[in-house]
Design an enzyme around this catalytic site. Structure first.
Site, PDB file in Angstrom:
ATOM      1  N   HIS A  40       0.848  -1.201   0.000  1.00  0.00           N
ATOM      2  CA  HIS A  40       0.000   0.000   0.000  1.00  0.00           C
ATOM      3  C   HIS A  40       0.877   1.242   0.000  1.00  0.00           C
ATOM      4  O   HIS A  40       1.932   1.269   0.624  1.00  0.00           O
ATOM      5  CB  HIS A  40      -0.887   0.009   1.246  1.00  0.00           C
ATOM      6  CG  HIS A  40      -2.096   0.862   1.099  1.00  0.00           C
ATOM      7  ND1 HIS A  40      -3.307   0.388   0.632  1.00  0.00           N
ATOM      8  CD2 HIS A  40      -2.290   2.172   1.332  1.00  0.00           C
ATOM      9  CE1 HIS A  40      -4.185   1.363   0.608  1.00  0.00           C
ATOM     10  NE2 HIS A  40      -3.599   2.466   1.018  1.00  0.00           N
ATOM     11  N   ASP A  46     -14.221   3.791   6.939  1.00  0.00           N
ATOM     12  CA  ASP A  46     -13.089   4.467   6.282  1.00  0.00           C
ATOM     13  C   ASP A  46     -13.470   4.876   4.864  1.00  0.00           C
ATOM     14  O   ASP A  46     -13.093   5.945   4.397  1.00  0.00           O
ATOM     15  CB  ASP A  46     -11.848   3.568   6.252  1.00  0.00           C
ATOM     16  CG  ASP A  46     -10.724   4.234   5.464  1.00  0.00           C
ATOM     17  OD1 ASP A  46     -10.273   5.320   5.893  1.00  0.00           O
ATOM     18  OD2 ASP A  46     -10.337   3.723   4.411  1.00  0.00           O
ATOM     19  N   ARG A  86     -12.785  13.318   3.639  1.00  0.00           N
ATOM     20  CA  ARG A  86     -11.479  13.976   3.850  1.00  0.00           C
ATOM     21  C   ARG A  86     -10.935  14.524   2.540  1.00  0.00           C
ATOM     22  O   ARG A  86     -10.317  15.582   2.507  1.00  0.00           O
ATOM     23  CB  ARG A  86     -10.488  12.969   4.455  1.00  0.00           C
ATOM     24  CG  ARG A  86     -10.761  12.663   5.911  1.00  0.00           C
ATOM     25  CD  ARG A  86      -9.961  11.446   6.382  1.00  0.00           C
ATOM     26  NE  ARG A  86      -8.552  11.601   6.213  1.00  0.00           N
ATOM     27  CZ  ARG A  86      -7.723  10.620   5.825  1.00  0.00           C
ATOM     28  NH1 ARG A  86      -8.184   9.401   5.587  1.00  0.00           N
ATOM     29  NH2 ARG A  86      -6.449  10.842   5.694  1.00  0.00           N
ATOM     30  N   SER A  93      -6.478   4.985   8.552  1.00  0.00           N
ATOM     31  CA  SER A  93      -7.177   4.645   7.311  1.00  0.00           C
ATOM     32  C   SER A  93      -6.476   3.487   6.600  1.00  0.00           C
ATOM     33  O   SER A  93      -7.102   2.491   6.219  1.00  0.00           O
ATOM     34  CB  SER A  93      -7.218   5.905   6.421  1.00  0.00           C
ATOM     35  OG  SER A  93      -7.509   5.574   5.098  1.00  0.00           O
ATOM     36  N   LYS A 149      -7.620  -0.858   6.650  1.00  0.00           N
ATOM     37  CA  LYS A 149      -7.879  -1.623   5.413  1.00  0.00           C
ATOM     38  C   LYS A 149      -6.976  -2.838   5.330  1.00  0.00           C
ATOM     39  O   LYS A 149      -7.399  -3.917   4.932  1.00  0.00           O
ATOM     40  CB  LYS A 149      -7.632  -0.737   4.184  1.00  0.00           C
ATOM     41  CG  LYS A 149      -8.708   0.316   3.972  1.00  0.00           C
ATOM     42  CD  LYS A 149      -8.628   0.913   2.585  1.00  0.00           C
ATOM     43  CE  LYS A 149      -7.584   1.981   2.448  1.00  0.00           C
ATOM     44  NZ  LYS A 149      -7.958   3.288   2.974  1.00  0.00           N
TER      45      LYS A 149
HETATM   46  N1  URA Z   1      -4.308   6.165   1.559  1.00  0.00           N
HETATM   47  C1  URA Z   1      -5.294   5.676   2.353  1.00  0.00           C
HETATM   48  O1  URA Z   1      -5.745   4.541   2.206  1.00  0.00           O
HETATM   49  N2  URA Z   1      -5.793   6.472   3.312  1.00  0.00           N
HETATM   50  C2  URA Z   1      -5.326   7.727   3.524  1.00  0.00           C
HETATM   51  O2  URA Z   1      -5.799   8.382   4.416  1.00  0.00           O
HETATM   52  C3  URA Z   1      -4.290   8.220   2.692  1.00  0.00           C
HETATM   53  C4  URA Z   1      -3.793   7.420   1.713  1.00  0.00           C
END
Ligand code: URA
Length: 432
Positions: A84, A163, A170, A185, A189
């Protein structure tokens, strides 16, 4: 009965919220009991006051608790890996990494997000592929990782719905770049989707949410600690985002570049990052190899075509057409030419990101639709020498007016000078 205004006020004044209060707030937002405007105010208070590590952990748990969580490794009897990024410009790394890792025999399962602010999102990029479905059910997700070895999905109603909703809010309320909110966040995930080993790419610089190496380290450490508490193996790469990654910025354009890289024809900086991430993922996997051997296997998968075959299998499995000709193309392509000769001293990632967004590649409000065809291709990057009038970049646009605006904006992102700039490494640090 939740008193959101009281919690917002306490955070605004620098106080601390308990885990129960944060859970109520987050679950209240997910259910609709707490409206957008209160959650936006809360996020803005967090921007200024931050969250303690206990609050960040509680927020992460609350996100996860808003949906189901999968134990992917237990279901598959294998160590599943995931990667990620904290968000950058031209960052299509996961789309190239996933099939390369799968071609090396390691299951890759990822839940991804959409574009945030000036940064692109993997899901938006994948949706440039006609027919590609990002919304798989959890059963489909697990079955696809088991059978195809790779799946990248969006946040379903089941996985971390809080989220998903907050991320979109956001994006349009200038509340993205908070260490605590990004860490919660991303890690919610990662933990809910069940991967056992995760490589996090923490972007640093002009086009990243973290502008300095110091801030990026704080974010990396926050995520490492959340990963450790959840029993996951996590490695953080801190990588340069002072200029866009690779050449292409914009959804379908980035897909072309990811496919070229999987085939072995990618730009050098992007290829380097993809191979570095693959090497780390293979070293964290259950193959029992070290990073050096991981890199060798990843390179081999690119060279012998097995990575490309894995890409095609993956895209078909999610309903998409893997043929590159199926990707949409913009009707107008305008050239950005060098106004003088010299060296590219800087190429501002954030300016290129906003230029792509204004062309239609990103969203300005939650409801905006994305134009998958448009974007920017930066043909010259930092350190390249150019002659006056030579091509710096291409602007792919829907019409002539937006192309002309795009050309102006992209030109402003380039800084040309007589001397070459100091070299800057792509991978700036590694934390594990
Ligand atoms: N990527 C994400 O999944 N969440 C964030 O808040 C910023 C980047």
């Amino acid at each position: 009965m939740i008193h959101a205004a009281e919690l917002i006020q306490r955070k605004r004044d620098g106080g601390e919220l308990s885990a129960d209060e944060l859970r109520e707030l987050v679950l209240g937002y997910a259910s609709g009991a707490v409206p957008d405007y209160q959650m936006a105010a809360f996020c803005m208070a967090v921007m200024f006051r931050g969250l303690t590590s206990a609050e960040t952990f509680a927020m992460t748990e609350a996100f996860i608790g808003s949906g189901t969580r999968i134990e992917m490794g237990k279901l598959l009897g294998r160590r599943v890996v995931d990667k990620h990024s904290t968000g950058g410009v031209g960052d299509k790394t996961s789309i190239a990494v996933a099939p390369i890792v799968a071609a090396c025999g390691v299951p890759f399962g990822k839940m991804s997000g959409r574009g945030l602010g000036h940064t692109g999102g993997t899901l938006d990029k994948l949706e440039s592929i006609p027919g590609f479905r990002v919304e798989l059910s959890l059963d489909e997700f697990v079955a696809q990782v088991r059978e195809t070895g790779v799946a990248i999905i969006g946040q379903t109603a089941d996985l971390v719905p809080a989220d998903k909703k907050l991320y979109a809010l956001r994006d349009v309320t200038a509340t993205v770049d908070s260490v605590a909110l990004i860490a919660a966040s991303i890690m919610s995930k990662k933990i809910a989707a069940g991967a056992d080993a995760i490589v996090l790419d923490v972007k640093v610089g002009d086009g990243a949410f973290m502008k300095t190496l110091e801030d990026a380290r704080i974010l990396a450490e926050a995520m490492l600690s959340l990963g450790e508490r959840a029993g996951r193996k996590v490695v953080c790469l801190l990588t340069d985002m002072d200029q866009p990654l690779g050449h292409a910025v914009g959804n379908a354009l980035e897909l072309h570049e990811a496919i070229a890289t999987i085939r072995g024809d990618g730009p050098p900086d992007f290829t380097e990052l993809v191979l570095a991430a693959c090497a780390r993922l293979l070293a964290l996997s259950d193959l029992g190899v070290d990073e050096g051997e991981g890199r060798r296997r990843a390179e081999q998968a690119v060279q012998d075509g097995s990575a490309l075959a894995a890409y095609e299998r993956w895209i078909r499995a999610q309903g998409g057409d893997p043929n590159e000709d199926a990707l949409p193309a913009a009707p107008v392509v305008a050239q950005v030419e060098a106004p003088r000769g010299g060296y590219v001293r800087a190429l501002g990632a954030i300016r290129v990101g906003y230029a792509a967004l204004r062309l239609g590649a990103g969203r300005r409000t939650k409801e905006d639709a994305i134009d998958h065809a448009v974007g920017v291709v930066c043909r010259r990057k930092r350190g390249d020498e150019v002659a006056a009038g030579e091509l710096l970049a291409e602007v792919h646009a829907r019409d002539e007016t937006s192309a002309a605006d795009g050309v102006r904006e992209v030109l402003a992102a380039y800084e040309l000078g007589d001397e070459p700039p100091a070299r800057r490494a792509l991978v700036l640090d590694v934390l594990d």
